[in-house]
Design a protein around this motif. Sequence first.
Motif, PDB file in Angstrom:
ATOM      1  N   LEU A  97      52.396  -3.486  32.361  1.00  0.00           N
ATOM      2  CA  LEU A  97      52.151  -3.312  30.932  1.00  0.00           C
ATOM      3  C   LEU A  97      51.917  -1.841  30.638  1.00  0.00           C
ATOM      4  N   PRO A  98      52.480  -1.319  29.553  1.00  0.00           N
ATOM      5  CA  PRO A  98      52.291   0.098  29.241  1.00  0.00           C
ATOM      6  C   PRO A  98      50.853   0.413  28.847  1.00  0.00           C
ATOM      7  N   LEU A  99      50.434   1.605  29.194  1.00  0.00           N
ATOM      8  CA  LEU A  99      49.113   2.081  28.802  1.00  0.00           C
ATOM      9  C   LEU A  99      48.956   1.976  27.284  1.00  0.00           C
ATOM     10  N   GLY A 100      47.822   1.445  26.853  1.00  0.00           N
ATOM     11  CA  GLY A 100      47.586   1.269  25.427  1.00  0.00           C
ATOM     12  C   GLY A 100      47.685  -0.173  24.981  1.00  0.00           C
ATOM     13  N   THR A 101      48.073  -1.063  25.901  1.00  0.00           N
ATOM     14  CA  THR A 101      48.212  -2.478  25.557  1.00  0.00           C
ATOM     15  C   THR A 101      47.292  -3.330  26.430  1.00  0.00           C
ATOM     16  N   ILE A 102      46.966  -4.511  25.926  1.00  0.00           N
ATOM     17  CA  ILE A 102      46.240  -5.506  26.721  1.00  0.00           C
ATOM     18  C   ILE A 102      46.896  -6.857  26.488  1.00  0.00           C
ATOM     19  N   ARG A 103      46.721  -7.760  27.438  1.00  0.00           N
ATOM     20  CA  ARG A 103      47.224  -9.115  27.297  1.00  0.00           C
ATOM     21  C   ARG A 103      46.185 -10.093  27.842  1.00  0.00           C
ATOM     22  N   ILE A 104      45.946 -11.146  27.112  1.00  0.00           N
ATOM     23  CA  ILE A 104      45.025 -12.195  27.541  1.00  0.00           C
ATOM     24  C   ILE A 104      45.854 -13.379  28.036  1.00  0.00           C
ATOM     25  N   ARG A 105      45.495 -13.898  29.208  1.00  0.00           N
ATOM     26  CA  ARG A 105      46.189 -15.060  29.751  1.00  0.00           C
ATOM     27  C   ARG A 105      45.174 -16.018  30.347  1.00  0.00           C
ATOM     28  N   GLN A 106      45.497 -17.301  30.305  1.00  0.00           N
ATOM     29  CA  GLN A 106      44.601 -18.320  30.837  1.00  0.00           C
ATOM     30  C   GLN A 106      44.868 -18.621  32.306  1.00  0.00           C
ATOM     31  N   ASN A 107      45.984 -18.139  32.821  1.00  0.00           N
ATOM     32  CA  ASN A 107      46.327 -18.341  34.228  1.00  0.00           C
ATOM     33  C   ASN A 107      47.455 -17.384  34.578  1.00  0.00           C
ATOM     34  N   GLY A 108      47.923 -17.439  35.813  1.00  0.00           N
ATOM     35  CA  GLY A 108      49.051 -16.594  36.180  1.00  0.00           C
ATOM     36  C   GLY A 108      49.025 -16.200  37.642  1.00  0.00           C
ATOM     37  N   ARG A 109      50.148 -15.710  38.100  1.00  0.00           N
ATOM     38  CA  ARG A 109      50.283 -15.271  39.476  1.00  0.00           C
ATOM     39  C   ARG A 109      49.796 -13.825  39.627  1.00  0.00           C
ATOM     40  N   ALA A 110      49.645 -13.412  40.872  1.00  0.00           N
ATOM     41  CA  ALA A 110      49.121 -12.073  41.155  1.00  0.00           C
ATOM     42  C   ALA A 110      50.129 -10.979  40.824  1.00  0.00           C
ATOM     43  N   ASN A 111      51.411 -11.253  40.970  1.00  0.00           N
ATOM     44  CA  ASN A 111      52.452 -10.256  40.712  1.00  0.00           C
ATOM     45  C   ASN A 111      52.190  -8.949  41.450  1.00  0.00           C
ATOM     46  N   GLY A 112      51.787  -9.059  42.704  1.00  0.00           N
ATOM     47  CA  GLY A 112      51.569  -7.871  43.508  1.00  0.00           C
ATOM     48  C   GLY A 112      50.196  -7.252  43.404  1.00  0.00           C
ATOM     49  N   GLU A 127      43.894 -20.857  37.685  1.00  0.00           N
ATOM     50  CA  GLU A 127      43.465 -21.233  36.335  1.00  0.00           C
ATOM     51  C   GLU A 127      42.140 -20.554  36.000  1.00  0.00           C
ATOM     52  N   TRP A 128      42.204 -19.259  35.748  1.00  0.00           N
ATOM     53  CA  TRP A 128      41.022 -18.533  35.279  1.00  0.00           C
ATOM     54  C   TRP A 128      41.490 -17.490  34.275  1.00  0.00           C
ATOM     55  N   LEU A 129      40.638 -17.245  33.309  1.00  0.00           N
ATOM     56  CA  LEU A 129      40.993 -16.372  32.196  1.00  0.00           C
ATOM     57  C   LEU A 129      40.995 -14.916  32.631  1.00  0.00           C
ATOM     58  N   ARG A 130      42.054 -14.214  32.252  1.00  0.00           N
ATOM     59  CA  ARG A 130      42.122 -12.812  32.603  1.00  0.00           C
ATOM     60  C   ARG A 130      42.579 -11.975  31.410  1.00  0.00           C
ATOM     61  N   ILE A 131      42.027 -10.764  31.336  1.00  0.00           N
ATOM     62  CA  ILE A 131      42.476  -9.788  30.346  1.00  0.00           C
ATOM     63  C   ILE A 131      43.106  -8.640  31.125  1.00  0.00           C
ATOM     64  N   ARG A 132      44.407  -8.498  30.973  1.00  0.00           N
ATOM     65  CA  ARG A 132      45.171  -7.492  31.709  1.00  0.00           C
ATOM     66  C   ARG A 132      45.240  -6.209  30.887  1.00  0.00           C
ATOM     67  N   ILE A 133      44.854  -5.120  31.498  1.00  0.00           N
ATOM     68  CA  ILE A 133      44.779  -3.825  30.824  1.00  0.00           C
ATOM     69  C   ILE A 133      45.953  -2.974  31.276  1.00  0.00           C
ATOM     70  N   SER A 190      42.415 -19.124  22.346  1.00  0.00           N
ATOM     71  CA  SER A 190      43.637 -19.181  21.533  1.00  0.00           C
ATOM     72  C   SER A 190      43.596 -18.157  20.403  1.00  0.00           C
ATOM     73  N   ALA A 191      42.461 -18.070  19.732  1.00  0.00           N
ATOM     74  CA  ALA A 191      42.309 -17.093  18.656  1.00  0.00           C
ATOM     75  C   ALA A 191      42.413 -15.676  19.195  1.00  0.00           C
ATOM     76  N   ALA A 192      41.810 -15.438  20.352  1.00  0.00           N
ATOM     77  CA  ALA A 192      41.846 -14.108  20.949  1.00  0.00           C
ATOM     78  C   ALA A 192      43.260 -13.726  21.368  1.00  0.00           C
ATOM     79  N   MET A 193      43.991 -14.671  21.928  1.00  0.00           N
ATOM     80  CA  MET A 193      45.369 -14.398  22.331  1.00  0.00           C
ATOM     81  C   MET A 193      46.234 -14.093  21.113  1.00  0.00           C
ATOM     82  N   SER A 194      46.034 -14.824  20.044  1.00  0.00           N
ATOM     83  CA  SER A 194      46.804 -14.606  18.830  1.00  0.00           C
ATOM     84  C   SER A 194      46.537 -13.222  18.250  1.00  0.00           C
ATOM     85  N   GLU A 195      45.302 -12.767  18.357  1.00  0.00           N
ATOM     86  CA  GLU A 195      44.915 -11.477  17.788  1.00  0.00           C
ATOM     87  C   GLU A 195      45.295 -10.301  18.678  1.00  0.00           C
ATOM     88  N   PHE A 196      45.084 -10.424  19.972  1.00  0.00           N
ATOM     89  CA  PHE A 196      45.190  -9.256  20.845  1.00  0.00           C
ATOM     90  C   PHE A 196      46.469  -9.201  21.681  1.00  0.00           C
TER      91      PHE A 196
END
Length: 212
Positions: A97-112, A127-133, A190-196
């Motif tokens: 993800l480019p610097l300056g963005t964030i993404r909220i996800r409820q699950n996902g793989r490590a992707n390295g 299955e754990w909530l993560r905020i990717r910076i 859900s609200a947080a994902m929609s917003e951020f």
Amino acid sequence: MKLIVGLGNPGIEYQFTPHNAGFLAVDRIAEDCGVVMANRRGRALTAKVKLGGQDVLLAKPETFMNLSGLSVAALVRELEIENVSEDVIVLYDELALPLGTIRIRQNGRANGHNGVKSVSGALGTEEWLRIRIGVGKPALADGREGGQQVRAGGSDYLLSPMRKQELAVLDEVLDRVKSAVEMVLTKGVSAAMSEFNRRPDEPGSEESKEKQ
């Protein structure tokens, strides 16, 4: 009690590297709440805060990134957290993800990402909530995301000190991460994902509103 964990590497030499974005995000939350990350429990530096009307334990594992899961699992056991998918939020850097963005996800793989791999392995679930910076290159002029371009030298880049202008961008992002965490706690994921999970300049985003 909610557990909010920032991933990173302990040590002053790593403090302002891209790979420590999670540590910096937790530090920002602690600072804004008027606490210091000084207690030690579960192989992490911790602090208790009230955030979004809820009791929260902030944590920065001292195990180094590749073994982050040992600390997270220890804290989950100590706090007797039964529903990891709802009560644990992990903040970490994302090279894709480019610097300056964030993404909220409820699950996902490590992707390295070795820290993410360690957490999922220790918890026995993805299955754990993560905020990717985002810490990758900024979006290109034509709108394409440029984060993937630094993958070839990713490890060197992630462990090298960020430049002054990059830290200035990240500084604004850390405030956004705190707001995202608060919205998760108060209005739900859900609200947080929609917003951020939109670009900062998209209509309706917090940054777009501030510019109007």
